[in-house]
Design a protein around this motif. Structure first.
Motif, short mmCIF file in Angstrom:
data_model
loop_
_atom_site.label_atom_id
_atom_site.label_comp_id
_atom_site.label_asym_id
_atom_site.label_seq_id
_atom_site.Cartn_x
_atom_site.Cartn_y
_atom_site.Cartn_z
N ARG A 37 0.84 -1.20 0.00
CA ARG A 37 0.00 0.00 0.00
C ARG A 37 0.88 1.26 0.00
NH1 ARG A 37 -3.40 -1.44 3.74
NH2 ARG A 37 -2.06 -0.71 5.40
N GLU A 38 1.92 1.25 0.81
CA GLU A 38 2.84 2.40 0.87
C GLU A 38 3.51 2.62 -0.47
OE1 GLU A 38 5.98 2.97 3.83
OE2 GLU A 38 4.53 2.24 5.31
N VAL A 39 3.96 1.49 -1.08
CA VAL A 39 4.61 1.59 -2.40
C VAL A 39 3.64 2.15 -3.42
CG1 VAL A 39 5.62 0.23 -4.28
CG2 VAL A 39 6.35 -0.17 -1.94
N ARG A 40 2.38 1.67 -3.39
CA ARG A 40 1.37 2.17 -4.34
C ARG A 40 1.10 3.66 -4.12
NH1 ARG A 40 -3.09 -2.64 -4.41
NH2 ARG A 40 -1.87 -4.09 -5.68
N GLU A 41 0.91 4.02 -2.82
CA GLU A 41 0.63 5.42 -2.52
C GLU A 41 1.79 6.31 -2.96
OE1 GLU A 41 -0.29 5.59 1.65
OE2 GLU A 41 -2.27 4.68 1.38
N THR A 42 3.01 5.82 -2.70
CA THR A 42 4.18 6.59 -3.11
C THR A 42 4.24 6.67 -4.64
OG1 THR A 42 5.35 5.83 -1.14
CG2 THR A 42 6.69 6.77 -2.88
N ALA A 43 3.95 5.52 -5.29
CA ALA A 43 3.97 5.51 -6.76
C ALA A 43 2.90 6.44 -7.30
CB ALA A 43 3.77 4.09 -7.27
N ILE A 44 1.72 6.43 -6.67
CA ILE A 44 0.63 7.32 -7.13
C ILE A 44 1.03 8.78 -6.92
CG2 ILE A 44 -1.72 8.06 -6.62
CD1 ILE A 44 -2.41 5.11 -6.11
N SER A 45 1.59 9.05 -5.72
CA SER A 45 2.01 10.44 -5.44
C SER A 45 3.06 10.89 -6.44
CB SER A 45 2.58 10.57 -4.03
OG SER A 45 1.60 10.29 -3.08
N VAL A 46 4.02 10.02 -6.71
CA VAL A 46 5.08 10.36 -7.67
C VAL A 46 4.48 10.54 -9.06
CG1 VAL A 46 7.16 9.46 -8.80
CG2 VAL A 46 6.92 9.31 -6.33
N ALA A 47 3.55 9.62 -9.44
CA ALA A 47 2.94 9.71 -10.77
C ALA A 47 2.10 10.98 -10.90
CB ALA A 47 2.08 8.48 -11.02
N VAL A 48 1.33 11.33 -9.83
CA VAL A 48 0.50 12.54 -9.88
C VAL A 48 1.40 13.77 -9.97
CG1 VAL A 48 -1.07 13.99 -8.52
CG2 VAL A 48 -1.49 11.54 -8.73
N ALA A 49 2.46 13.75 -9.15
CA ALA A 49 3.36 14.89 -9.17
C ALA A 49 4.03 15.01 -10.54
CB ALA A 49 4.42 14.76 -8.07
N ALA A 50 4.45 13.87 -11.10
CA ALA A 50 5.09 13.89 -12.42
C ALA A 50 4.09 14.34 -13.47
CB ALA A 50 5.64 12.51 -12.75
#
Length: 184
Positions: free
Chosen positions: A141-154
């Motif tokens: 879940r943390e990896v997904r949330e981080t990936a989503i945050s990184v993807a949204v930011a990107a």
């Protein structure tokens, strides 16, 4: 020769050695015979044989009573011995039952302890597996949330660089229209 020895001993006795008439007070054998007969007569007059018989009968009765008492004591001792042997046998059987029961209880306690240990190990293993699964899900879940945050930011950075004012206004208008369509 052995048969002649008693005959020769009688011939050499003082009775045959005395000389003279037998019925004379000078003959010692006659005097001894008279004295013996008087002695036996006195014994019979005072009823000594009857008294000796009575004493012997009394002693025989006393011995018989003692024998009966000894038999009774022996029988009583046999009964007591049998009783103690029976008690000893009962105690031996009871101790064997107690030992067998204790062994059985120990076996049951050991089996119960093994079962409890297996159940405890299984619970701890299940709890550990559950904890591992929870930690794994949390990590995912943390990896997904981080990936989503990184993807949204990107995506925000890319859109911000590519977007113009007119494109942003058109995008906002399109989003409002889409929300309106879904709400109605």
């Amino acid at each position: 020769m052995k048969k002649l020895l008693p005959v020769l001993a009688l011939i050499g006795s003082p009775a045959f050695a005395a000389s003279g008439p037998f019925f004379s007070l000078r003959n010692t054998d006659f005097v001894v015979t008279i004295a013996f007969l008087v002695f036996v007569g006195v014994l019979l007059y005072f009823k000594v044989p009857a008294k000796i018989g009575a004493l012997l009968d009394g002693r025989a009765a006393q011995i018989k009573a003692e024998l009966e008492e000894a038999r009774a004591l022996r029988d009583e001792a046999k009964a007591v011995l049998a009783s103690y042997e029976k008690k000893q046998k009962d105690v031996q059987e009871q101790s064997e039952r107690i030992v067998a029961s204790a062994k059985e209880e120990a076996m049951n306690a050991a089996a119960q302890a093994k079962a409890d240990l297996k159940a405890s190990i299984a619970r701890r293993l299940a709890a550990a597996e559950e904890q591992i699964a929870s930690a794994e899900a949390s990590a995912i879940r943390e990896v997904r949330e981080t990936a989503i945050s990184v993807a949204v930011a990107a995506a925000g950075d890319v859109l911000a660089k590519q977007m113009t004012k007119e494109g942003a206004s058109a995008s906002i208008d399109a989003a409002i229209a889409q929300v309106e369509a879904k709400l109605h």
